[in-house]
Each structure stands twice: as structure tokens, then as C-alpha cells.
Design an enzyme around this catalytic site. Structure first.
Site, short mmCIF file in Angstrom:
data_model
loop_
_atom_site.label_atom_id
_atom_site.label_comp_id
_atom_site.label_asym_id
_atom_site.label_seq_id
_atom_site.Cartn_x
_atom_site.Cartn_y
_atom_site.Cartn_z
N ASP B 55 0.81 -1.22 0.00
CA ASP B 55 0.00 0.00 0.00
C ASP B 55 0.85 1.28 0.00
OD1 ASP B 55 -1.67 -2.14 0.66
OD2 ASP B 55 -2.98 -0.90 1.91
N HIS B 57 -1.11 4.61 -0.45
CA HIS B 57 -2.09 5.48 0.18
C HIS B 57 -1.75 6.97 0.13
CE1 HIS B 57 -5.10 2.73 1.47
NE2 HIS B 57 -4.24 1.95 2.10
N ASN B 115 -8.35 -2.57 -2.83
CA ASN B 115 -9.75 -2.30 -2.50
C ASN B 115 -10.06 -0.81 -2.44
OD1 ASN B 115 -8.14 -2.34 -0.08
ND2 ASN B 115 -10.04 -2.17 1.08
N HIS B 116 -9.03 0.02 -2.33
CA HIS B 116 -9.30 1.46 -2.34
C HIS B 116 -9.42 2.02 -3.75
CE1 HIS B 116 -9.16 2.93 1.89
NE2 HIS B 116 -8.66 1.71 2.06
N HIS B 334 -2.48 -4.83 1.92
CA HIS B 334 -3.81 -4.67 2.53
C HIS B 334 -3.81 -4.47 4.04
CE1 HIS B 334 -8.10 -4.76 2.40
NE2 HIS B 334 -8.27 -5.97 2.86
#
Lengths: 368, 457
Positions: B55, B57, B115-116, B334
Site C-alpha cells: 500500500d 495510500h 480495495n481502495h 492490505h
């Protein structure tokens, strides 16, 4: 009361009303800022934490986490939706304290009870209790900086939903009124630190309607954590020996951060320091066991318990309620939530002399 | 206009400086990216060597740090396992830069969906608001979401070496050189700090005793040197913890499946992933949702996920899936892991997390996983003398430590994250983890207005 301990109330209030004081604070934090300026800035930062909490409460209410028709009436900022994990944390914090208060009020329900909320800020608990426990005989006190109590009383004056809860008593009318007294609800403008400088024998500030003889619950939701441990100790000593002396049953419920020494805790301290916020009790009582020892040391000999909010979510919240709350928002940040919840605790401790005492009975089965 | 060639390079330069590109360029870029991604299967084939990342982000400055530590594109091949956006302040710049690099060097960088990368999640967790704030409309968000729908669901890395050529980096401070395996040992795992200094090295077939000793030493928080001691090859091969079941000296590691979340009860073979219709918003349930949402857990079989989407799956599920699909390892992201990576279930699955100090709050370190090419020096692409120095084609070792920096800071944080036992059916690939901390505060360019409620106050 040592009024010099509350610097420039009016100007602070003005800066609050004039918008965020952040820019101004930053200017004053420069190398040339005097000690007093820095002190004032820190005080201001702490006072402003209350609007953070108010905003978080509103976010929770709007999304259905909490039922609190009063939250929005006190929030001065437009509501911003908080991240799901913060909503969950606010939910756990509020419902945990609600649970302890509920156990207290419903034990010997016919006898009078007193609650003193330290650093109450915009807390809505009094109004919610009026709705939830109409038969209870509660004497409720809030103590906070005058700048916060003035704002709170102004909100109460403004909204009929609030001042009608004050019963037959006249609602506060004078502008800039900092205190309010009635048989059920009292708002005391007081810098708690001024109590710490009171020594034995010196008169302490009068807190009207504070009844020294009825079981009293002291609440500190992120309040005492901003003060030095010795100051906290002195404040509680005054409450427990002078305002509410033995043998009146007394208890304390704390909500504050723990675990300062791991990576998350270190980052929390560092991030908050950039907002001029320091948490002296966090370093003084790093572990849950330190919190227990601390509470015992205050004289709460009949019980001193503490649980982090991760445990409270797991163990206190019933399955059906967990499912309801979990269904409100998709929460993707589980690991972060667990970290966050483990770094806050609720502690509850009491003295009431015997197993039939109200607090011993009320909290006998509360799991730590 | 078209975004190609020099336009693309200009956009890359601008994004590397963390400056958004104009809306019309975003539209063009997203269009190009879709054309490229539509040709990719649901499971992209990737050849080692490759560096696998978790990730991001929106932590743009930490992504720059990642490139500094892991090597720049296109010198290093990258595989990003999703969650480029949300939470951080620079989702837009981070995602668009990765997308530009994908369009510019399609064979050098692989992006799979997290999933984001979803319309619904980005409206809650920040990317939508960020686009609105930076462009005044949701158009850019819409363009990006259309790209999300085309991102692959997984990647299959083949041709990875089973052993690492020991890196030539110096030994990190506080590491006892006597604890490192012999120089002729076959290195299975190596952990380097951001300076490229060796923090941990594990020889294949190390005996179980030394491994558990390593775990014990690590579990002692008071240890003045909490770096994983490096187990040496003292035990006889074939004892409990060895991985010789498959013949340890051959370079025949199985493939490595990379996916954002994990497995699905509806998917028992990689071919079933290939059959999904992925070009859509992430559904609330079903195989595609599970791949992006599930988590490994210490359970047997399958369990309900507390996230409200996907499932929990246990060691038996992973081992069975890996065996059936001839995999040696599943790499996934995740989940925040404080140490940057975490191997589980006898190293049959690893979580890689690449967002240091996640949300500027969690205090964690990040990691990337380098897999080497079979028969080559794992993970180290011999780089030309790039813009960041490294001099004369030597090994380029990333460093985030300035002259006054303390290179041991991340050492202190590394704790035992390696599994208790290294045994498994297939020899896993040699794994080099590079662990790094957040970019220095002053380079972050934190927005003047900080988020209001970082903590409960």
C-alpha cells in the site's frame, strides 16, 4: 480563585470568534515568543481540543453511531465527517462512559447522585441524562475554563431544546455569563489548576450547590491528562478531602491515552506537540498497571480498574450493538483501529466503604 | 493534444515534483492507460527480477523514498499491489505518477488493483475530496476511477531465484558479523535497511533452533540490540525446520502470486481468477471482492472478515492453494504491519506494507520485497550511473539518512517478523526485504491545514 491563571480571557475569546487562531498562534510561537505567550498558546490549544471533540461527536451522531440530539447545538464548526475509525473510537469512548454512568445512576435509583464533569467543555451528558433518567435525582456540575463555559452557556441560552431542560429554573440570561447555578445543573468557570495551589487551611473556591454528602462521580474525559501529574493529584486531593470528604462515596472515571513508548505512542506525542498539546499523564502512567496504581494512590481503595478501549469494544459492547455499529460504515482500517483503541483507556475507581456501597455495587461486574 | 513521448516525460517531471498535471492531460493519460491495461489479463505475468510493493495510500513523499531505496524506474522493475490512493494528502500525485510510469515503461511497472481503487471507498477515505479540492470538479476523480476498473486483479511472478546472492552492503550497526551465515551459504532471506546495510540474513536450511533463538531474542523488547540475529547454518539439513522437501539446491521455486488482499472461497485456481469479468466497480461480494479484501488469519479454513467484505483464511487454505497452483509464495498487501512485512504460515504468504508512518500517525516502518532473477543476483539490477549517483555502475544502495542522520533508527524498530519455521512444500524464492522509514518531515511538504481530528482529544 487565582484569576491571573486565566490569561486574557476576552482576547482569547475574540480570537476564537474571529476564526481559527492557528495562524496567530504560529506567529507567536516564534523564537521571540515570551514564556507567558507560550503558556497562553498551550492553554489555548487545550481549550480548542474541545471543539475537536464536539466535531467528532457530531460526526458520530450524523452517521447514527450515537443518539445525541444536543451534540450539534454545541458545535461551533460546520460538521465534517470523520474517518470511520475515528467515529468508532468516539463511539467506544462515549458509550463506555455512558455505561459506567448508567450503572451508577441505576444502583439505588431513588437516592440522590452527583456528577462532576471536569473540563466538560461542550459535553452533552447532562442533557442526555435528563432524557434517559427522568426519575433520577441528579445534581450535575461542569467545571471548565471560563472561555469554554461562556460559550456553553451562550449555546444553552440560544437553543430552547437546551434551556427547557433546565426545568423551572430561569435559563441563563446575562451575556458573557461564565457560571450558572441551579439545584440540578451547574456550570462553574474555574481553572482547575488554581485548586492545585490551594494548600490545606486556605479557603478553596466555592462551588455552589456541590453537595458534600451525596455519592459523587468525578468525570475526566481527556481533561486531567493535559495537566502535570502532581497538579492532578492536588486537584483530586481537594475534591476527595474537602469538597467531597470521607465518608461520602466518591469515584473517578478517566478517559485518556496510554502506551507512550511504542511507535504509535511516540508518533502521537510528536504529532500533538506540533499542535502545542502535551499529555503529561501519558508519560507518567504509561501502562494500564500504572493507571491502576495511580488510582489507588488517589485514595480509591475500594476499586481501581482500567481497560483499554480495544477491550471495551470487544467485551463491553453486546453482539447485536456491535453488529449495528459495524454496519454503519464500511471500516477498512482494522489494524489502525486496533492500534488507536489500544492507546486509549477508560479507568474507573471508587471509595465507598464496603460492598453495599453504591459504587462497589454498581461496578462489581464491569470487566477490566 | 496527446500525451506521449516528451509530453509524458514532462508530466512525469511535474508529478515527481508533486505538482498535479492539468485536467486535460489527466484525461489523456487515463485514456492511454486504459488502452494499455485492457490488454492485460486479470492475472498479469511478470518476470523476475521485480520489486514488490504494498500500500502507498497517497503518501507521495514516502513513494519517492521508496524509489530512492529500491531504485528508480525503469532501472528497477516494480509491481505495486494496489491501494495507491486514499488517506494520505497526495493520492492524486501518487497515482498519476505511477500511471505515467506505467504508460511510459509498460514492461517495467505493474499495477494491480487494491480495495481502495473503488468509487465507493474513495468517496469515504479521501481521494474524491482531494480531486475536488485540487481541480474544483470531480472529473479527474471520474477519469481515475475508470482506470481503476481496468487494473489487473493479480500478478504471477515467474523465474525468481531460490537463493539470494548476498548483497555487498555493509553490516548495519549492532549486527554481529559472526551471526551471519557463512559466505558460501545459500541465502533465503535478507533484510536491509534504507542504507542498504544488512540487518538480517537467513540461510536456507538453517536449523529450527537458531530460528527460534532469533525469535526469542527479538521478543525481548529490552534488548539493546533488537535486530534479528542472523541464524547461521549450524543445523543439519533435514531437521525439523528445513525446507529440503523439494530438494533445496535446485533453482526451481514455484511462481509467486501477488494480489492485494488474499484468497477467495470461490477461487481454487489461478485460472478461475483469469475467468472473472474484472472491468467494473469492485463488487460488495464475490470472488473479485474477496481477492481485494480478504486477510490471512490464524484460523482453520475460512472465517468471516470483520471488515465487512472478503474473508479470513487460514494456513491450510494457503498451503492447499499454493500446492494446487504450484506456487511457492503469495505476496499480498492490505494490512498495516508495523515492521513493514510479515511472513506467515511457514512463509507461504507474506504481507508487504509500503506506507511508512501510515496516515502520518501509526509510527510503522515500510518494506518492499525484491525477488531476484533465477541465476542472477537477486533483486539487484545492476544500474547504470543514474541521476542519484551510486557511481560507476556499482550497486546503488538507497539511503534516506542525511549526513547527520542516524542510520540505526530503523534497526531499532525491526523486530521478528519472520515465521517460526521456514518449512513448506516448495522452496520459496530468495527474498530481500528493504525496510525504510517515512521521508524526513521537512521534505514532506505537509499541507498548512492539518486534518482536524487525528486523535481523540
Amino acid at each position: 480563585m487565582a484569576t491571573q491563571e486565566i490569561p486574557n480571557l476576552k482576547s482569547l475569546l475574540a480570537s476564537r470568534r474571529g476564526g481559527p487562531s492557528r495562524g496567530r498562534g504560529r506567529g507567536r510561537s516564534g523564537p521571540g515568543a515570551s514564556h507567558e505567550d507560550k503558556e497562553a498558546m498551550r492553554d489555548n490549544a487545550i481549550r480548542n481540543t474541545d471543539q475537536d471533540a464536539a466535531g467528532s461527536r457530531v460526526s458520530c451522531v450524523e452517521l447514527g453511531y450515537l443518539h445525541d440530539p444536543y451534540a450539534r447545538l454545541f458545535a461551533s464548526q460546520p460538521s465534517t465527517r470523520r474517518l470511520p475509525l475515528l467515529n468508532r473510537g468516539t463511539y467506544v469512548r462515549t458509550s463506555a462512559i455512558d455505561h459506567l454512568v448508567d450503572k451508577f445512576l441505576t444502583t439505588y435509583p431513588d437516592s440522590p447522585k452527583q456528577i462532576v464533569s471536569l473540563g466538560a467543555g461542550t459535553d452533552t451528558r447532562f442533557f442526555r441524562l435528563q432524557d434517559g433518567y427522568p426519575e433520577s435525582r441528579i445534581v450535575y456540575h461542569e467545571v471548565d475554563f471560563a472561555v469554554n463555559t461562556v460559550a456553553k452557556l451562550a449555546s444553552i441560552r440560544k437553543h430552547p431544546q437546551l434551556h427547557t431542560k433546565l426545568g423551572a429554573i430561569e435559563p441563563p440570561r446575562t451575556p458573557n455569563e461564565a457560571s450558572y447555578y441551579s439545584p440540578t445543573y451547574n456550570v462553574h468557570a474555574l481553572d482547575l489548576r488554581s485548586l492545585a495551589s490551594s494548600s490545606d487551611g486556605v479557603p478553596i473556591p466555592e462551588l455552589p450547590n456541590l453537595d458534600p454528602s451525596i455519592p459523587t462521580l468525578l468525570l475526566s474525559e481527556m481533561c486531567l491528562t493535559y495537566l502535570q501529574p502532581s497538579t492532578v493529584s492536588s486537584i483530586l486531593h481537594i475534591f476527595l478531602t474537602r469538597y467531597i470528604a470521607v465518608p461520602t462515596p466518591a469515584a473517578l472515571v478517566l478517559y485518556e491515552p496510554v502506551l507512550p513508548n511504542d511507535a504509535f505512542g511516540r508518533t502521537m506525542i510528536s504529532n500533538l506537540s506540533t499542535r502545542n498539546i502535551s499529555l503529561p499523564t501519558l508519560n507518567a502512567y504509561p501502562e494500564l498497571s500504572d493507571q491502576r496504581a495511580r488510582l489507588k494512590g488517589y485514595g480509591f481503595v475500594d476499586g481501581y480498574k482500567v481497560a483499554d478501549t480495544a477491550l471495551i469494544w470487544r467485551e463491553w459492547v453486546p453482539k447485536a450493538e456491535k453488529d449495528r455499529v459495524a454496519g454503519l460504515e464500511m471500516l477498512d482500517e482494522l489494524e489502525e483501529l486496533e492500534l488507536l483503541l489500544r492507546h486509549y483507556c477508560v479507568a474507573w475507581a471508587w471509595r465507598d466503604g464496603g460492598a453495599e456501597g453504591v459504587f462497589s455495587k454498581a461496578w462489581a461486574d464491569v470487566q477490566e | 493534444m496527446s500525451i506521449g513521448g516528451s509530453d509524458l516525460d514532462r508530466a512525469i517531471t511535474q508529478l515527481r515534483a508533486c505538482r498535479p498535471i492539468p485536467e486535460n492531460q489527466v484525461r489523456e493519460l487515463c485514456h492511454k492507460a486504459r488502452e494499455l491495461l485492457i490488454e492485460e489479463g486479470n492475472v498479469v505475468g511478470v518476470d523476475a527480477p521485480v520489486t514488490i510493493c504494498g500500500d502507498i495510500h497517497g503518501q507521495f513523499h514516502d513513494l519517492m523514498e521508496l524509489f530512492r531505496v529500491g531504485g528508480d524506474v525503469p532501472d528497477t522493475n516494480y509491481l505495486f499491489m494496489g491501494d495507491f490512493v486514499d488517506r494520505g494528502f497526495y493520492s492524486l500525485e501518487s497515482f498519476l505518477l505511477l500511471l505515467c510510469l506505467k504508460v511510459r515503461y509498460p514492461d517495467r511497472i505493474t499495477l494491480i488493483r487494491g480495495n481502495h481503487e473503488s468509487r465507493q471507498i474513495t468517496t469515504v477515505y479521501g481521494f474524491y475530496d482531494e480531486c475536488l479540492r485540487k481541480y474544483g470538479s470531480a472529473n479527474v476523480w471520474r477519469h481515475c476511477c475508470e482506470v481503476f476498473d481496468y487494473l489487473a486483479l493479480g500478478a504471477l511472478v515467474t523465474g525468481a531465484a531460490t537463493t539470494l546472492e548476498p548483497s555487498e552492503g555493509p553490516i548495519a550497526e549492532n549486527i554481529n558479523i559472526d551471526n551471519l551465515p557463512d559466505s558460501d551459504a545459500e541465502i533465503e532471506i535478507e533484510t536491509l535497511n534504507a542504507n542498504g546495510e544488512i540487518m538480517y540474513r537467513y540461510a536456507r536450511n538453517s536449523d529450527s533452533q537458531s530460528t527460534s533463538a532469533a525469535s526469542q531474542a527479538n521478543s525481548n523488547p529490552a534488548s539493546s540490540s533488537p535486530i534479528a540475529p542472523t541464524p547461521s547454518r549450524t543445523g543439519a539439513a533435514g531437521t525439523g525446520a528445513t525446507s529440503s522437501a523439494n530438494g533445496s539446491n535446485k533453482n526451481d521455486t514455484g511462481a509467486i502470486l501477488c494480489v492485494h488482499g488474499g484468497l477467495s472461497p470461490l477461487i481454487d485456481s489461478i485460472d478461475k481468477i483469469r475467468l472473472l469479468d474484472r472491468k467494473q466497480e469492485v463488487p460488495h461480494e464475490g470472488a473479485m471482492c474477496d481477492l481485494l479484501w480478504s486477510d490471512p488469519d490464524e484460523i482453520e479454513g475460512w472465517g468471516l472478515s470483520p471488515r465487512g467484505a472478503g474473508f479470513l483464511f487460514g494456513a491450510d487454505i494457503v498451503k492447499c492453494f499454493n500446492h494446487k497452483n504450484d506456487l511457492s509464495l503469495i505476496a499480498r498487501a492490505h494490512q498495516l504491519v508495523m515492521e513493514g512485512f510479515k511472513e506467515m504460515f511457514d512463509s507461504t504468504i507474506v504481507t508487504v506494507w509500503s506506507a511508512p508512518n501510515y496516515c502520518y500517525r501509526c509510527g510503522n516502518v515500510a518494506a518492499i520485497l525484491e525477488l531476484g532473477e533465477d541465476g542472477s543476483n537477486a533483486g539487484f539490477v545492476r544500474r547504470s550511473n543514474g541521476e542519484r549517483g551510486g557511481g560507476g555502475g556499482g550497486w546503488v544502495l538507497g539511503s534516506n539518512v542525511g549526513p547527520e542522520g542516524n542510520p540505526t533508527a530503523e534497526n531499532r524498530r525491526l523486530s521478528s517478523v519472520l515465521g517460526d519455521s521456514m518449512q513448506r512444500a516448495r522452496d520459496g524464492p530468495g527474498r530481500r526485504y528493504r525496510v525504510f522509514e517515512a521521508a524526513p518531515q521537512d521534505s514532506r511538504g505537509m499541507p498548512a491545514k492539518k486534518p482536524a481530528a487525528d486523535y481523540f482529544l
